[in-house]
Scaffold this motif. Structure first.
Motif, PDB file in Angstrom:
ATOM      1  N   SER A   1     -11.065  -3.158   4.415  1.00  0.00           N
ATOM      2  CA  SER A   1     -11.696  -2.133   4.596  1.00  0.00           C
ATOM      3  C   SER A   1     -11.023  -0.990   4.996  1.00  0.00           C
ATOM      4  CB  SER A   1     -12.746  -2.325   5.582  1.00  0.00           C
ATOM      5  OG  SER A   1     -13.680  -3.515   5.262  1.00  0.00           O
ATOM      6  N   GLN A   2     -10.110  -0.914   5.795  1.00  0.00           N
ATOM      7  CA  GLN A   2      -9.233   0.180   6.169  1.00  0.00           C
ATOM      8  C   GLN A   2      -8.281   0.579   4.835  1.00  0.00           C
ATOM      9  OE1 GLN A   2      -7.405  -1.181   9.745  1.00  0.00           O
ATOM     10  NE2 GLN A   2      -9.392  -1.286  11.088  1.00  0.00           N
ATOM     11  N   SER A   3      -7.644  -0.274   4.188  1.00  0.00           N
ATOM     12  CA  SER A   3      -7.110  -0.092   3.192  1.00  0.00           C
ATOM     13  C   SER A   3      -7.895   0.738   2.195  1.00  0.00           C
ATOM     14  CB  SER A   3      -6.191  -1.269   2.532  1.00  0.00           C
ATOM     15  OG  SER A   3      -5.724  -1.183   1.582  1.00  0.00           O
ATOM     16  N   LEU A   4      -9.077   0.232   1.836  1.00  0.00           N
ATOM     17  CA  LEU A   4     -10.000   1.001   0.814  1.00  0.00           C
ATOM     18  C   LEU A   4     -10.140   2.121   1.169  1.00  0.00           C
ATOM     19  CD1 LEU A   4     -11.994   0.554  -1.514  1.00  0.00           C
ATOM     20  CD2 LEU A   4     -13.550  -0.307  -0.266  1.00  0.00           C
ATOM     21  N   SER A   5     -10.400   2.587   2.485  1.00  0.00           N
ATOM     22  CA  SER A   5     -10.855   3.972   3.089  1.00  0.00           C
ATOM     23  C   SER A   5      -9.469   4.652   2.965  1.00  0.00           C
ATOM     24  CB  SER A   5     -11.168   3.836   4.618  1.00  0.00           C
ATOM     25  OG  SER A   5     -12.314   2.945   4.689  1.00  0.00           O
ATOM     26  N   ALA A   6      -8.297   4.179   3.141  1.00  0.00           N
ATOM     27  CA  ALA A   6      -7.178   4.955   2.845  1.00  0.00           C
ATOM     28  C   ALA A   6      -7.047   5.350   1.495  1.00  0.00           C
ATOM     29  CB  ALA A   6      -6.217   4.042   3.293  1.00  0.00           C
ATOM     30  N   GLN A   7      -7.216   4.597   0.584  1.00  0.00           N
ATOM     31  CA  GLN A   7      -7.065   4.771  -0.728  1.00  0.00           C
ATOM     32  C   GLN A   7      -7.897   5.787  -1.340  1.00  0.00           C
ATOM     33  OE1 GLN A   7      -7.452   0.976  -2.750  1.00  0.00           O
ATOM     34  NE2 GLN A   7      -5.343   0.050  -1.955  1.00  0.00           N
ATOM     35  N   ILE A   8      -9.290   5.509  -0.627  1.00  0.00           N
ATOM     36  CA  ILE A   8     -10.481   6.554  -1.130  1.00  0.00           C
ATOM     37  C   ILE A   8      -9.850   8.056  -0.756  1.00  0.00           C
ATOM     38  CG2 ILE A   8     -12.670   7.308  -1.052  1.00  0.00           C
ATOM     39  CD1 ILE A   8     -13.487   4.471  -0.996  1.00  0.00           C
ATOM     40  N   LEU A   9      -9.351   7.990   0.553  1.00  0.00           N
ATOM     41  CA  LEU A   9      -9.287   9.263   1.180  1.00  0.00           C
ATOM     42  C   LEU A   9      -8.054   9.925   0.642  1.00  0.00           C
ATOM     43  CD1 LEU A   9      -9.726   8.480   5.022  1.00  0.00           C
ATOM     44  CD2 LEU A   9     -11.103  10.009   3.694  1.00  0.00           C
ATOM     45  N   ALA A  10      -7.086   9.186  -0.225  1.00  0.00           N
ATOM     46  CA  ALA A  10      -6.108   9.752  -0.745  1.00  0.00           C
ATOM     47  C   ALA A  10      -6.094  10.436  -1.932  1.00  0.00           C
ATOM     48  CB  ALA A  10      -4.976   8.631  -1.140  1.00  0.00           C
ATOM     49  N   VAL A  11      -7.354  10.231  -2.658  1.00  0.00           N
ATOM     50  CA  VAL A  11      -7.722  10.936  -3.942  1.00  0.00           C
ATOM     51  C   VAL A  11      -8.657  12.088  -3.671  1.00  0.00           C
ATOM     52  CG1 VAL A  11      -7.882   8.556  -4.770  1.00  0.00           C
ATOM     53  CG2 VAL A  11      -9.958   9.838  -4.130  1.00  0.00           C
TER      54      VAL A  11
ATOM     55  N   ALA B   1     -14.491   8.893   7.215  1.00  0.00           N
ATOM     56  CA  ALA B   1     -14.322  10.011   6.146  1.00  0.00           C
ATOM     57  C   ALA B   1     -14.463  11.259   6.972  1.00  0.00           C
ATOM     58  CB  ALA B   1     -15.647  10.054   5.408  1.00  0.00           C
ATOM     59  N   VAL B   2     -15.456  11.502   8.079  1.00  0.00           N
ATOM     60  CA  VAL B   2     -15.509  12.860   8.792  1.00  0.00           C
ATOM     61  C   VAL B   2     -14.273  13.114   9.436  1.00  0.00           C
ATOM     62  CG1 VAL B   2     -16.928  13.902  10.508  1.00  0.00           C
ATOM     63  CG2 VAL B   2     -17.779  12.767   8.749  1.00  0.00           C
ATOM     64  N   THR B   3     -13.567  11.889  10.190  1.00  0.00           N
ATOM     65  CA  THR B   3     -12.400  12.214  10.942  1.00  0.00           C
ATOM     66  C   THR B   3     -11.211  11.937  10.408  1.00  0.00           C
ATOM     67  OG1 THR B   3     -12.499   9.709  11.519  1.00  0.00           O
ATOM     68  CG2 THR B   3     -13.895  11.004  13.004  1.00  0.00           C
ATOM     69  N   HIS B   4     -11.110  11.850   8.832  1.00  0.00           N
ATOM     70  CA  HIS B   4     -10.119  11.538   8.133  1.00  0.00           C
ATOM     71  C   HIS B   4      -9.254  10.255   8.651  1.00  0.00           C
ATOM     72  CE1 HIS B   4     -10.570  15.025   5.410  1.00  0.00           C
ATOM     73  NE2 HIS B   4     -11.198  15.630   6.562  1.00  0.00           N
ATOM     74  N   ASP B   5      -9.865   9.419   9.234  1.00  0.00           N
ATOM     75  CA  ASP B   5      -8.998   8.400   9.869  1.00  0.00           C
ATOM     76  C   ASP B   5      -9.272   6.971   9.220  1.00  0.00           C
ATOM     77  OD1 ASP B   5      -7.850   6.617  11.599  1.00  0.00           O
ATOM     78  OD2 ASP B   5      -9.065   6.859  13.386  1.00  0.00           O
ATOM     79  N   PRO B   6      -8.835   6.408   8.456  1.00  0.00           N
ATOM     80  CA  PRO B   6      -9.007   5.021   7.738  1.00  0.00           C
ATOM     81  C   PRO B   6      -9.304   3.999   8.625  1.00  0.00           C
ATOM     82  CG  PRO B   6      -7.365   6.230   6.681  1.00  0.00           C
ATOM     83  CD  PRO B   6      -7.517   6.852   7.770  1.00  0.00           C
TER      84      PRO B   6
END
Length: 273
Positions: free
Chosen positions: A141-151, A222-227
């Motif tokens: 889940s954290q990896s998915l969040s990191a990938q989404i935040l990177a785009v 998303a709000v904190t930019h912290d995956p």
């Protein structure tokens, strides 16, 4: 000619699959294994609420416990087969067009196809464990969040994902409180019906809370930019302990998830399929 065409269509194939007694039995086994998984997740959550650790309070944690048990590999393969059959059953339901209205038809399909995807995901995880591997859902889940935040527009996308997951949680709660799950069950009256209703209400509400919190964690990430703020079901349940009376809340939710597991056993018996 028309008969052949009808049988070749998705709807015809779906009806053919649903008319198979053997396939129905496998689908009911799918509900049984879902019950086992949710019961174990609930038990792990209760253990965490009492400060005993207990492992990961999600499907991965439950499957890990099964993997370590006697006949664990056999049980894991039964889970793979049962959930795969249940997923195919849901796909068949999706293509049985019972609603003439296009909007209702597509909502009908989206509901069952979404459920099928969830079952396939759990079956895939069970396959990994049955093959001797392991799975870390929170890290995923954290990896998915990191990938989404990177785009580009990743924050917006992650918020949308979080809102979608939270909406699923709310839907579970509404379905539980409204007892809408009963329309798919043929339960006799009296004490049996009351027990099934009670199990369903408690289970759906508890699962809805857990899923809803998981959705909120995606929004926080998303709000904190912290995956690392994001997480799966285990992270969502553990986050409940940070609330006032959090351990009590987690214990109640854990009991509810265990009751949802028992409800799944009743669903295997009384589902109209």
């Amino acid at each position: 000619m028309n008969t052949t065409s009808s049988n070749a269509s998705p709807s015809g194939a779906a009806r053919k699959a649903q008319n198979s007694k053997a396939f129905e039995v496998l689908a009911r086994v799918g509900y049984v294994v879902l019950g086992v998984l949710h019961f174990l997740i609930g038990a792990i959550a209760i253990s965490i609420s009492q400060g005993s650790g207990g492992g990961e309070a999600d499907q991965g944690g439950a499957l890990a416990q099964i993997q370590q048990s006697p006949a664990g590999v056999f049980l894991l393969w039964a889970i793979v087969v049962g959930l795969a059959a249940l997923a195919i059953w849901q796909i068949a339901e999706a293509f049985l067009e019972r609603n003439p209205d296009d909007k209702k038809k597509w909502a009908h399909r989206a509901k069952y196809l979404g459920t099928a995807v969830a079952y396939i995901a759990i079956a895939s995880t069970a396959f990994v464990f049955a093959s001797g591997g392991s799975s870390e859902s929170s890290d995923s889940s954290q990896s998915l969040s990191a990938q989404i935040l990177a785009v580009p527009a990743g924050v917006v996308l992650l918020v949308v994902l979080g809102l979608g997951v939270a909406a699923v949680g709310v839907a579970f709660i509404v379905r539980g409180i409204g007892q809408k799950f009963m329309k798919h069950l043929a339960v006799p009256g009296g004490s049996v019906r009351k027990a099934v209703v009670a199990l369903g209400v408690a289970g759906y509400v508890a699962k809805g809370i857990a899923i809803g919190v998981a959705g909120i964690l995606f929004i926080v990430a998303a709000v904190t930019h912290d995956p690392e703020a994001a997480g799966g079901l285990d992270a969502a349940l553990r986050s409940l302990t940070e609330l006032p009376f959090g351990q009590i809340i987690l214990w109640v939710v854990g009991v509810g998830l265990a009751l949802y597991g028992v409800f799944c056993f009743a669903r295997a018996r009384y589902s109209t399929m």
